[in-house]
Design a protein around this motif. Structure first.
Motif: not given
Length: 394
Positions: A248-249, A263, A265, A269, A302, A305
């Motif tokens: 994720n990201n 990670s 969701i 973060s 999240y 970023n």
């Protein structure tokens, strides 16, 4: 605190390998023992059944109890005296618990002489679902030990210790790199965990509620996998083929190293913690990237970023992989998220818990009631278990 884990802490402390947080836990637990001394005269001279009951209750309570990790402790006793005292107490407690169980002594109340059986929830275990490149699925916890499948020149085996092992066959198609690329996905449910040995020799430990998508054979110039949830990686060194983890990201790039990625969701973060070697962490939603050194953790929020890097206690981060929970002044909701994934429970709160923080340590092999006991004993919080729902009452 779990007895096995406490003995491990003592050994690390005596060999100068304990971290500052682990020393703090050890000191606080010692103070707890000092404040709650066992009354041996009641056991030897008092009414036999009540004495055994009282002693048994105190042993169980004292083995599991520790004071808040954020409480300031002034501790001036010598290293050897502390460790020896705790070890002596544990050895004595173990013998007494064995004696009481051998003689069928159970927890009694003044109004009842029956055994008390409390509803609880068992811990998670080695559970995972493997999806092959052709779409077929194998439930790994039900599968027998041995060869599970063959695909694209790779043999997939379930080892005796429960881990999944990929072995590349020495065939002409594989040696020329012309074999068709095939992908597998392994998923752990809530209440599950699993270890995978990838075809390049890299090892991956998946935490509960996680998935890993990877090729059955790393062809080309990059070894790339996709992660959702949490995993600990020990990447086999190969300077000619960098290893990438997409989650994720972020994208993490390494050559050969040990690191942990969380990670989920439902967290705020994605966190990457480096234990050995070096890694490059890049945000997929911005142009930012950071190089991590051992003992550092990157945190990509999240919401914006941004990448922040801080020094952390790596023992705390990978405690799950080593078989226990270690909480050091941690937010209550963060703790309950971890427990919810491992015990497959739903959590609800009856009041505001935003500012509540706790510390403690317990084996992941213990049932839910024992894990919740730490929270109840280190703060002004009550818990209630109804089915697979846990209610937190501040």
């Amino acid at each position: 605190m779990d007895k096995e884990l406490l003995l491990n802490l003592i050994n690390k402390y005596l060999s100068n390998q304990a971290t500052a947080d682990e020393e703090k836990l050890l000191f606080e637990y010692y103070d707890t023992l000092q404040k709650n001394e066992l009354k041996w005269d009641e056991f030897l001279l008092g009414d036999e059944n009540i004495a055994k009951t009282d002693l048994y209750s105190k042993i169980l309570l004292e083995i599991k109890t520790r004071e808040s990790a954020s409480k300031k402790i002034v501790f001036l006793r010598t290293r050897w005296f502390i460790a020896a005292s705790i070890a002596l107490f544990l050895i004595t407690s173990s013998l007494l618990v064995f004696y009481l169980r051998y003689n069928n002594v159970y927890l009694l109340t003044k109004n009842s002489t029956q055994r008390v059986i409390k509803h609880t929830i068992a811990p998670g275990g080695n559970k995972a679902l493997l999806t092959l490149s052709n779409g077929s699925k194998i439930t790994l916890d039900d599968a027998v030990t041995g060869e599970l499948a063959k695909q694209s020149g790779v043999t997939i085996t379930k080892a005796a210790n429960g881990k999944l092992v990929y072995t590349i066959e020495n065939t002409p198609s594989n040696s020329t790199g012309l074999a068709q690329q095939a992908y597998n996905t392994i998923e752990t449910p809530r209440g599950g965990q699993y270890q995978v040995n990838l075809p390049d020799g890299s090892k991956v430990w998946l935490n509960a509620g996680s998935s890993l998508r990877y090729p059955t054979n790393f062809t080309g110039n990059i070894r790339s996998v996709e992660l959702a949830g949490e995993a600990y990686f020990e990447v086999a060194k190969n300077a000619k083929k960098p290893f990438k983890v997409v989650s994720n990201n972020q994208v993490v790039e390494v050559l050969g190293t040990h690191f942990n990625i969380s990670s989920y969701i439902d967290d705020s973060s994605v966190k990457t913690t480096l234990l050995e070697g070096s890694v490059k962490v890049s945000s997929t939603k911005s142009d930012q990237s950071k190089l991590l050194k051992p003992g550092e953790q990157s945190n990509i929020n999240y919401s914006d970023n941004s990448i922040n890097v801080q020094t952390v206690d790596t023992e705390e981060v990978i405690a799950w992989k080593n078989g226990y929970f270690l909480f050091v002044d941690e937010d209550l909701k963060s703790i309950m998220n971890k427990l919810a994934r491992w015990y497959n429970i739903d959590v609800e709160y009856t009041g505001n818990v935003d500012n509540l923080r706790f510390g403690g340590m317990v084996s992941r092999s213990r049932d839910l009631a024992q894990a919740l006991k730490i929270i109840e004993q280190t703060g002004n919080v009550k818990t209630k278990i109804e089915g697979r729902r846990v209610t937190i009452m501040p």
